[in-house]
Design a protein around this motif. Structure first.
Motif, short mmCIF file in Angstrom:
data_model
loop_
_atom_site.label_atom_id
_atom_site.label_comp_id
_atom_site.label_asym_id
_atom_site.label_seq_id
_atom_site.Cartn_x
_atom_site.Cartn_y
_atom_site.Cartn_z
N SER A 111 97.35 42.05 -12.62
CA SER A 111 98.11 41.09 -11.82
C SER A 111 99.46 41.63 -11.36
O SER A 111 100.11 41.00 -10.52
CB SER A 111 98.33 39.82 -12.66
OG SER A 111 98.99 40.12 -13.88
N ASN A 112 99.90 42.78 -11.90
CA ASN A 112 101.23 43.29 -11.56
C ASN A 112 101.20 44.50 -10.63
O ASN A 112 102.19 45.22 -10.50
CB ASN A 112 101.99 43.65 -12.84
CG ASN A 112 101.32 44.77 -13.61
OD1 ASN A 112 100.12 44.97 -13.48
ND2 ASN A 112 102.08 45.49 -14.44
N VAL A 113 100.04 44.78 -9.97
CA VAL A 113 99.96 45.99 -9.14
C VAL A 113 100.72 45.85 -7.82
O VAL A 113 101.02 46.85 -7.18
CB VAL A 113 98.48 46.36 -8.86
CG1 VAL A 113 97.75 46.66 -10.14
CG2 VAL A 113 97.77 45.24 -8.10
N GLY A 114 101.00 44.62 -7.41
CA GLY A 114 101.78 44.44 -6.19
C GLY A 114 101.06 44.99 -4.96
O GLY A 114 99.89 44.71 -4.73
N ASN A 115 101.77 45.81 -4.18
CA ASN A 115 101.20 46.37 -2.95
C ASN A 115 100.55 47.74 -3.15
O ASN A 115 100.21 48.42 -2.17
CB ASN A 115 102.29 46.49 -1.88
CG ASN A 115 102.82 45.14 -1.46
OD1 ASN A 115 102.06 44.17 -1.40
ND2 ASN A 115 104.11 45.05 -1.18
N ILE A 116 100.40 48.16 -4.39
CA ILE A 116 99.74 49.45 -4.66
C ILE A 116 98.26 49.31 -4.32
O ILE A 116 97.58 48.43 -4.83
CB ILE A 116 99.91 49.87 -6.13
CG1 ILE A 116 101.42 49.99 -6.46
CG2 ILE A 116 99.21 51.19 -6.40
CD1 ILE A 116 101.69 50.29 -7.92
N SER A 117 97.73 50.18 -3.45
CA SER A 117 96.34 50.06 -3.00
C SER A 117 95.38 50.45 -4.12
O SER A 117 95.72 51.21 -5.02
CB SER A 117 96.11 50.95 -1.78
OG SER A 117 96.28 52.30 -2.12
N GLY A 118 94.17 49.94 -4.02
CA GLY A 118 93.13 50.27 -5.01
C GLY A 118 91.94 49.34 -4.84
O GLY A 118 92.04 48.28 -4.20
N THR A 119 90.79 49.76 -5.41
CA THR A 119 89.54 48.99 -5.26
C THR A 119 89.14 48.23 -6.51
O THR A 119 88.29 47.36 -6.45
CB THR A 119 88.38 49.94 -4.91
OG1 THR A 119 88.19 50.86 -5.99
CG2 THR A 119 88.68 50.71 -3.64
N GLY A 120 89.74 48.54 -7.65
CA GLY A 120 89.30 47.91 -8.89
C GLY A 120 88.01 48.50 -9.43
O GLY A 120 87.38 47.90 -10.30
N LEU A 121 87.60 49.68 -8.94
CA LEU A 121 86.35 50.29 -9.40
C LEU A 121 86.59 51.50 -10.31
O LEU A 121 85.68 51.92 -11.03
CB LEU A 121 85.51 50.73 -8.20
CG LEU A 121 84.94 49.61 -7.33
CD1 LEU A 121 84.22 50.20 -6.13
CD2 LEU A 121 83.98 48.75 -8.13
N GLY A 122 87.79 52.08 -10.28
CA GLY A 122 88.03 53.33 -10.99
C GLY A 122 87.75 53.24 -12.48
O GLY A 122 87.01 54.03 -13.05
N LEU A 123 88.35 52.22 -13.16
CA LEU A 123 88.16 52.11 -14.61
C LEU A 123 86.74 51.67 -14.95
O LEU A 123 86.23 52.00 -16.02
CB LEU A 123 89.18 51.13 -15.18
CG LEU A 123 90.62 51.66 -15.21
CD1 LEU A 123 91.57 50.63 -15.80
CD2 LEU A 123 90.73 52.96 -16.00
N ALA A 124 86.09 50.92 -14.05
CA ALA A 124 84.68 50.57 -14.30
C ALA A 124 83.81 51.82 -14.30
O ALA A 124 82.91 51.99 -15.14
CB ALA A 124 84.19 49.57 -13.26
#
Length: 774
Positions: free
Chosen positions: A722-735
């Motif tokens: 919830s604290n990533v702000g405007n940092i881009s990412g897909t949410g798949l890396g750690l999965a």
């Protein structure tokens, strides 16, 4: 004299570029040429593309000899910017012959030689004294074997790839076939154009002049997807074949499952609504026998207050809000005036989402009419009994004078009893008359009633004698509650009969001062249907949530590269004739970079899809994790100047069996996250320890940290803190990291403090057996 052994043919290139002249010996199955340092052969010229061309070793069928074929472009099929020329002629693909002259982008020249006994002029290189890697570069220009490059890892793909690859001419003669094709289709060389793999391709190419198409074919009990490429300059057909049997079976099973779910919904006769918190209809399935002829498209998007009278809409919305606030099902009845008639409806409302409910509306007008008739008959019976009792008292006083009247009353009473008995017989459920202490006074059993069938004479027995304590005690409490309050008590219970569980509903109502009437109904089928509906709703909710996350991620992550592509394309379209070649290349490179970024996103989605479907391959091999991590850190350090990656190791080397591709996914993602989520820079500590047969990788950053509330779902697909702000990412890396660690039989741990930093620790066994696991 002994006969001289035949010399092995040697192949080499004499290259002249901005770095000078040098000799390159060709021995690898595949070489890449280009400006980028990750290529097998690096060409020193700014006019040359990053991956300009490919040299492919092709074995002559039926012999031990081979030759080299040069192909313009990279391994993904994208051509170079400025092309290649062979003997002063521009071409896409060419089988090299001794003495052929090659020009790359008009700025780098090379001459191809092949000979069995000729020594290279530069450096004294010959076949007898040479024990070098597959491709050597003379004149002190060394080949940088970048293990980060996917192209180099796949350098020998024609011989080692697990999918069949085939090349043949328009007469059906096979010019190349890889080992996978030989193993999969052993009779291919004999049957040729009669084989399903080759049948119909030549005709289609000659008739339609198609240069590329994809088709599906069946060979024995398997289904294959075949990509066909026609090379008109050589009159050759190249085919790549993939086994899609499992995918086809999965698609068939999915269609059958969808058919069953649709049949289940169609079997429900009632009106079904999905209603939002504000009363908006999100979905609408009309009742099967309803006179109301509105379609789903007409109703979806309308509001309760648009469809129903205000007082009915307000009543229904009160129960909608009650269901959302309490999470409990709501059941209520109401009346509507339809076509000048009063219709009674029963609404069952259950929560189906955060801000929506599912409402099942049933027309109970007929049931209410029957209940009204039963109540009327009951009231009439009570009234008649009172009247007849008074008359009997009067008859006792005036027995002799009113004997005829007494007989009439008795006859009327018998008629009333017969009427009531007929009404009771019409009810299909079992009915029991019970005293206050739970003693069975009388009963009317339904067909195949368990209670009657399992006891010789149940009348006179207590509920505790007929049922186990877990059922008997609640039933006795309901009897006492019905007598004390006069209200109907409903109790559901489950019985195991002949090794089968059955569900029952008991409705207990006061019948006399110290007696009750219990109507027992078998609700097994209804319970099963309710359970299936709840499961389907939960699954649908889960799929909708996952789809929503994916759509959110895709729309966010694709917007920037798509904007880059659009702006560069529009600028090239408007100003191409005015710009220099360098400026054009700059915008072309922006487009290429954006496309590669989008391709990486799609690769991550495909990889996590493979992992979820159990199709992610595990191919361990013997590697040195410390050396592997050194090269990985060197590549990652190039990408950032604000961070310093500090690699700390225990010992000089560690040998272990790991999947290099999956290990790169694990450590590459963790290092990339450490850089990405440390926006203020700082040090990143990367420790490698070998302990008790386990390799321990520890990565510590000084970044933003992970909130406690996000850690339970840290390794879920598409989830981001919830604290990533405007940092881009897909949410798949750690999965992807978690799936890759699991395939190694390892564990992953995380420790984090918001504003201080995060530590990830990965433990992987060193002695995992080498093999392939899915």
């Amino acid at each position: 004299m002994p006969e001289k052994e035949p010399q092995q043919t040697q192949h080499w290139l004499e290259i002249e570029d901005n770095a000078g002249k040098r000799v390159v010996v060709l021995e690898a199955a595949t070489c890449t040429l280009g400006r980028d340092s990750s290529n097998s052969i690096v060409l020193q010229s700014k006019l040359v593309s990053r991956q300009h061309a490919i040299l492919l070793r092709v074995t002559t069928p039926g012999t031990a000899n081979h030759f080299f074929r040069i192909i313009d472009g990279n391994l993904q099929g994208k051509p170079s910017t400025n092309g290649i020329r062979i003997n002063k002629k521009t071409c896409f693909s060419h089988d090299l012959k001794h003495g052929d002259e090659i020009e790359f982008a008009g700025d780098v020249s090379a001459t191809y030689y092949c000979n069995s006994d000729r020594e290279c002029d530069s450096g004294g290189l010959n076949s007898s004294s040479h024990h070098s890697p597959p491709t050597q570069i003379i004149e002190n220009i060394e080949f940088a074997n970048s293990k980060e490059s996917v192209l180099v890892r796949l350098a020998s793909f024609p011989e080692l790839i697990s999918n069949p690859i085939l090349e043949f001419d328009l007469t059906g003669d096979i010019t190349y076939i890889n080992p996978a094709a030989v193993a999969q289709f052993p009779d291919l060389r004999d049957v040729k154009l009669q084989h399903p793999i080759m049948a119909g391709i030549v005709e289609r190419v000659q008739d339609d002049r198609e240069t590329f198409f994809v088709r599906e074919i069946e060979v024995l009990d398997k289904i294959f997807e075949q990509s066909v490429h026609y090379l008109p300059e050589n009159d050759l057909v190249r085919s790549y074949i993939v086994d899609i049997t499992a995918r086809k079976h999965t698609e068939l099973a999915l269609r059958e499952s969808e058919t069953k779910n649709r049949a289940l919904l169609k079997a429900i006769p009632d009106l079904i609504l999905r209603i939002g918190r504000d009363g908006t209809y999100l979905d609408y399935i009309p009742a099967k026998d309803s006179e109301f002829s509105a379609t789903s498209s007409q109703m979806i998007g309308k509001n309760e207050y648009d469809v129903l009278p205000t007082e009915v809409a307000e009543q229904r919305m009160r129960y909608v809000h009650a269901a959302l606030e309490t999470g409990k099902p709501q059941l209520f009845e109401y009346q509507l005036q339809v076509n000048d008639k009063i219709r009674v409806e029963e609404a069952r409302i259950v929560v189906s989402g955060d801000r929506e409910v599912l409402a099942i509306i049933r027309d109970i007008t007929e049931r209410k009419r029957v209940e009204s008739l039963l109540q009327q008959a009951y009231d009439e019976l009570e009234l008649r009994v009172e009247q007849r009792t008074a008359e009997l008292r009067l008859a006792n006083e005036q027995l002799r004078r009113e004997i005829t009247e007494r007989q009439r009353v008795e006859e009327a009473l018998r008629s009333s009893v017969a009427t009531n008995r007929a009404l009771l017989n019409a009810i299909p459920d079992s009915m029991f008359r019970l005293s206050q202490d739970g003693t069975l006074l009388n009963y009317k059993a339904a067909k195949d009633d368990w209670l009657v069938a399992s006891h010789t004479e149940p009348v006179g027995k207590k509920l505790s004698d007929l049922f186990v304590p877990e059922i008997a005690l609640p039933l006795v409490e309901c009897v006492e509650q019905a007598i004390a309050t006069g209200e109907i008590q409903i109790y559901e219970y489950r019985l195991t009969i002949a090794e089968q569980s059955r569900d029952y509903e008991a409705r207990i109502a006061l019948s006399e001062e110290d007696e009750v009437m219990a109507i027992v109904r078998d609700i097994t089928e209804r319970k099963g249907a309710e359970a299936e509906i709840r499961h389907a709703l939960a699954r649908e909710k889960e799929l909708n949530e996952l789809k929503s996350r994916f759509v959110t991620m895709a729309s966010h992550e694709f917007r920037t590269p798509l904007t880059t592509i659009l702006s560069s394309a529009e600028l090239l379209e408007d100003y191409s004739s005015k710009w220099t070649e360098e400026k054009k290349r700059h915008h072309f490179q922006r487009i290429i970079t954006a496309v590669k970024h989008m391709t990486g996103l799609l690769d991550d989605v495909l990889l996590i899809g493979k992992a979820d479907a159990g199709k992610l391959e595990f191919n361990p091999s013997s590697i040195d994790p410390i050396e592997f991590c050194r090269e990985l850190v060197e590549g990652m350090q190039i990408t950032t100047t604000a961070h310093k990656i500090i690699l700390r190791t225990q010992g000089e080397s560690i040998n272990g069996c790991m999947d290099e591709k999956l290990l790169r996914q694990v450590l590459g993602n963790l290092l990339s996250n450490a850089i990405k989520y440390s926006p203020n820079g700082g040090s990143i500590y990367f420790d490698i320890v070998s302990k008790e047969g386990v390799a321990i990788f520890r990565i510590q950053d000084e970044g933003i940290g992970i909130p406690i509330g996000d850690r339970d779902r840290l390794f879920h697909s598409f989830h981001r803190a919830s604290n990533v702000g405007n940092i881009s990412g897909t949410g798949l890396g750690l999965a992807i990291v978690k799936k890759s660690v699991d395939l190694h039989g390892g564990q992953i741990y995380v420790k984090s403090e918001v504003g201080v930093g995060t530590i990830f620790m990965v433990k992987i066994p060193l002695c995992e057996g080498v093999g392939s696991r899915e």
